[in-house]
Design a protein around this motif. Structure first.
Motif, PDB file in Angstrom:
ATOM      1  N   ALA A 111     -30.251 -13.791   0.336  1.00  0.00           N
ATOM      2  CA  ALA A 111     -29.999 -14.676  -0.819  1.00  0.00           C
ATOM      3  C   ALA A 111     -30.575 -14.092  -2.108  1.00  0.00           C
ATOM      4  O   ALA A 111     -31.639 -13.483  -2.112  1.00  0.00           O
ATOM      5  N   ASN A 112     -29.857 -14.294  -3.198  1.00  0.00           N
ATOM      6  CA  ASN A 112     -30.277 -13.819  -4.513  1.00  0.00           C
ATOM      7  C   ASN A 112     -31.051 -14.935  -5.220  1.00  0.00           C
ATOM      8  O   ASN A 112     -30.525 -15.624  -6.080  1.00  0.00           O
ATOM      9  N   VAL A 113     -32.313 -15.118  -4.802  1.00  0.00           N
ATOM     10  CA  VAL A 113     -33.171 -16.157  -5.377  1.00  0.00           C
ATOM     11  C   VAL A 113     -34.473 -15.522  -5.856  1.00  0.00           C
ATOM     12  O   VAL A 113     -34.851 -14.447  -5.390  1.00  0.00           O
ATOM     13  N   GLU A 114     -35.144 -16.175  -6.797  1.00  0.00           N
ATOM     14  CA  GLU A 114     -36.428 -15.662  -7.279  1.00  0.00           C
ATOM     15  C   GLU A 114     -37.596 -16.485  -6.742  1.00  0.00           C
ATOM     16  O   GLU A 114     -38.624 -15.940  -6.386  1.00  0.00           O
ATOM     17  N   SER A 115     -37.435 -17.811  -6.726  1.00  0.00           N
ATOM     18  CA  SER A 115     -38.508 -18.656  -6.212  1.00  0.00           C
ATOM     19  C   SER A 115     -37.933 -19.798  -5.395  1.00  0.00           C
ATOM     20  O   SER A 115     -36.825 -20.264  -5.653  1.00  0.00           O
ATOM     21  N   VAL A 116     -38.726 -20.219  -4.400  1.00  0.00           N
ATOM     22  CA  VAL A 116     -38.327 -21.343  -3.553  1.00  0.00           C
ATOM     23  C   VAL A 116     -39.544 -22.227  -3.349  1.00  0.00           C
ATOM     24  O   VAL A 116     -40.617 -21.748  -2.990  1.00  0.00           O
ATOM     25  N   ASP A 117     -39.351 -23.529  -3.605  1.00  0.00           N
ATOM     26  CA  ASP A 117     -40.381 -24.529  -3.326  1.00  0.00           C
ATOM     27  C   ASP A 117     -39.993 -25.236  -2.035  1.00  0.00           C
ATOM     28  O   ASP A 117     -38.918 -25.830  -1.952  1.00  0.00           O
ATOM     29  N   ILE A 118     -40.884 -25.158  -1.045  1.00  0.00           N
ATOM     30  CA  ILE A 118     -40.631 -25.811   0.232  1.00  0.00           C
ATOM     31  C   ILE A 118     -41.517 -27.054   0.289  1.00  0.00           C
ATOM     32  O   ILE A 118     -42.732 -26.945   0.207  1.00  0.00           O
ATOM     33  N   PRO A 119     -40.913 -28.245   0.418  1.00  0.00           N
ATOM     34  CA  PRO A 119     -41.714 -29.479   0.411  1.00  0.00           C
ATOM     35  C   PRO A 119     -42.523 -29.658   1.694  1.00  0.00           C
ATOM     36  O   PRO A 119     -42.227 -29.039   2.717  1.00  0.00           O
ATOM     37  N   ASP A 120     -43.523 -30.520   1.628  1.00  0.00           N
ATOM     38  CA  ASP A 120     -44.376 -30.796   2.787  1.00  0.00           C
ATOM     39  C   ASP A 120     -43.599 -31.447   3.937  1.00  0.00           C
ATOM     40  O   ASP A 120     -44.061 -31.427   5.075  1.00  0.00           O
ATOM     41  N   SER A 121     -42.421 -31.994   3.651  1.00  0.00           N
ATOM     42  CA  SER A 121     -41.614 -32.633   4.692  1.00  0.00           C
ATOM     43  C   SER A 121     -41.087 -31.622   5.710  1.00  0.00           C
ATOM     44  O   SER A 121     -40.765 -31.975   6.836  1.00  0.00           O
ATOM     45  N   VAL A 122     -40.998 -30.344   5.317  1.00  0.00           N
ATOM     46  CA  VAL A 122     -40.489 -29.310   6.229  1.00  0.00           C
ATOM     47  C   VAL A 122     -41.599 -28.905   7.194  1.00  0.00           C
ATOM     48  O   VAL A 122     -42.650 -28.432   6.773  1.00  0.00           O
ATOM     49  N   THR A 123     -41.343 -29.118   8.496  1.00  0.00           N
ATOM     50  CA  THR A 123     -42.357 -28.816   9.507  1.00  0.00           C
ATOM     51  C   THR A 123     -41.866 -27.814  10.553  1.00  0.00           C
ATOM     52  O   THR A 123     -42.649 -27.335  11.359  1.00  0.00           O
ATOM     53  N   LYS A 124     -40.578 -27.500  10.551  1.00  0.00           N
ATOM     54  CA  LYS A 124     -40.042 -26.511  11.495  1.00  0.00           C
ATOM     55  C   LYS A 124     -39.395 -25.386  10.710  1.00  0.00           C
ATOM     56  O   LYS A 124     -38.647 -25.633   9.757  1.00  0.00           O
ATOM     57  N   PHE A 125     -39.683 -24.149  11.158  1.00  0.00           N
ATOM     58  CA  PHE A 125     -39.186 -22.977  10.452  1.00  0.00           C
ATOM     59  C   PHE A 125     -38.533 -22.020  11.434  1.00  0.00           C
ATOM     60  O   PHE A 125     -39.139 -21.635  12.435  1.00  0.00           O
ATOM     61  N   GLY A 126     -37.290 -21.626  11.129  1.00  0.00           N
ATOM     62  CA  GLY A 126     -36.591 -20.670  11.975  1.00  0.00           C
ATOM     63  C   GLY A 126     -37.082 -19.256  11.723  1.00  0.00           C
ATOM     64  O   GLY A 126     -38.014 -19.030  10.945  1.00  0.00           O
ATOM     65  N   LYS A 127     -36.443 -18.297  12.366  1.00  0.00           N
ATOM     66  CA  LYS A 127     -36.781 -16.887  12.213  1.00  0.00           C
ATOM     67  C   LYS A 127     -36.002 -16.273  11.050  1.00  0.00           C
ATOM     68  O   LYS A 127     -34.917 -16.744  10.709  1.00  0.00           O
ATOM     69  N   ASN A 128     -36.556 -15.224  10.463  1.00  0.00           N
ATOM     70  CA  ASN A 128     -35.852 -14.409   9.464  1.00  0.00           C
ATOM     71  C   ASN A 128     -35.320 -15.220   8.280  1.00  0.00           C
ATOM     72  O   ASN A 128     -34.303 -14.865   7.690  1.00  0.00           O
ATOM     73  N   ILE A 129     -35.985 -16.293   7.917  1.00  0.00           N
ATOM     74  CA  ILE A 129     -35.472 -17.206   6.896  1.00  0.00           C
ATOM     75  C   ILE A 129     -35.155 -16.496   5.579  1.00  0.00           C
ATOM     76  O   ILE A 129     -34.081 -16.673   5.018  1.00  0.00           O
ATOM     77  N   PHE A 130     -36.080 -15.694   5.079  1.00  0.00           N
ATOM     78  CA  PHE A 130     -35.890 -15.045   3.771  1.00  0.00           C
ATOM     79  C   PHE A 130     -35.649 -13.538   3.893  1.00  0.00           C
ATOM     80  O   PHE A 130     -35.751 -12.815   2.909  1.00  0.00           O
TER      81      PHE A 130
END
Length: 176
Positions: free
Chosen positions: A50-69
């Motif tokens: 993805a062509n992004v510069e910054s990402v804010d991940i909220p506290d509500s996110v508790t599960k994270f997959g592999k290779n996300i970024f």
């Protein structure tokens, strides 16, 4: 893809989010992404290339997959303050410079920051860090690593390469 799941996935600001609040994919144009606070999970490869510069991940996110970024152009990320594990290859080979590992993090999985050649040269962990797995920071040009006394395991190759004679390296293990 979308037609098949159109009743189960909605698109919001370039984010594909399932009915069960999983951010499945991002293909938007925004450089600064704020994930909505109802999101509970980020799927494997959600921001892959993805062509992004910054990402804010909220506290509500508790599960994270592999290779996300993986292979994304992300430079800065705000991680949830209750995050326990940085998932496998989460930031592999991305442009990350600025990341604060939350104090809540206990485990950094294999290759989590592998190949992040632009990351800050001083790496510090919170007081709950327990495990740093294989190649977690491989090919990251670190100069100083501060590890808390809570650590129970650091894989032998967690911080491997690149090593040049001119690079000064120091590892500080704090005591209780």
């Amino acid at each position: 893809f979308m037609e098949k799941f159109s009743n189960q996935i909605k698109k919001e600001d370039g984010m594909y989010i399932s009915n069960d609040n999983v951010l499945v994919k991002y293909d938007g144009k925004a450089k600064n992404v704020v994930i909505p606070s109802y999101a509970k999970e980020i799927a494997d490869n959600a921001f892959y290339t993805a062509n992004v510069e910054s990402v804010d991940i909220p506290d509500s996110v508790t599960k994270f997959g592999k290779n996300i970024f993986e292979l994304s152009s992300i430079v800065k990320v705000n991680l949830p303050k209750n995050m326990k594990t940085i998932s496998e290859a989460m930031f592999k080979n991305c442009s990350l410079v600025d990341v604060k590992i939350p104090d809540s993090v206990e485990i950094i999985e294999n290759e989590a920051f592998s190949g992040c050649s632009k990351i800050d040269v001083n790496i510090a962990f919170g007081q709950n860090m327990k495990v740093i797995k294989s190649k977690a920071f491989s090919n990251v040009p670190w100069e100083k690593i501060t590890v808390p006394a809570s650590i129970v395991r650091i894989d032998e190759d967690a911080f491997e390469g690149p090593y040049e004679e001119s690079m000064k390296k120091s590892v500080v293990i704090e005591s209780n």
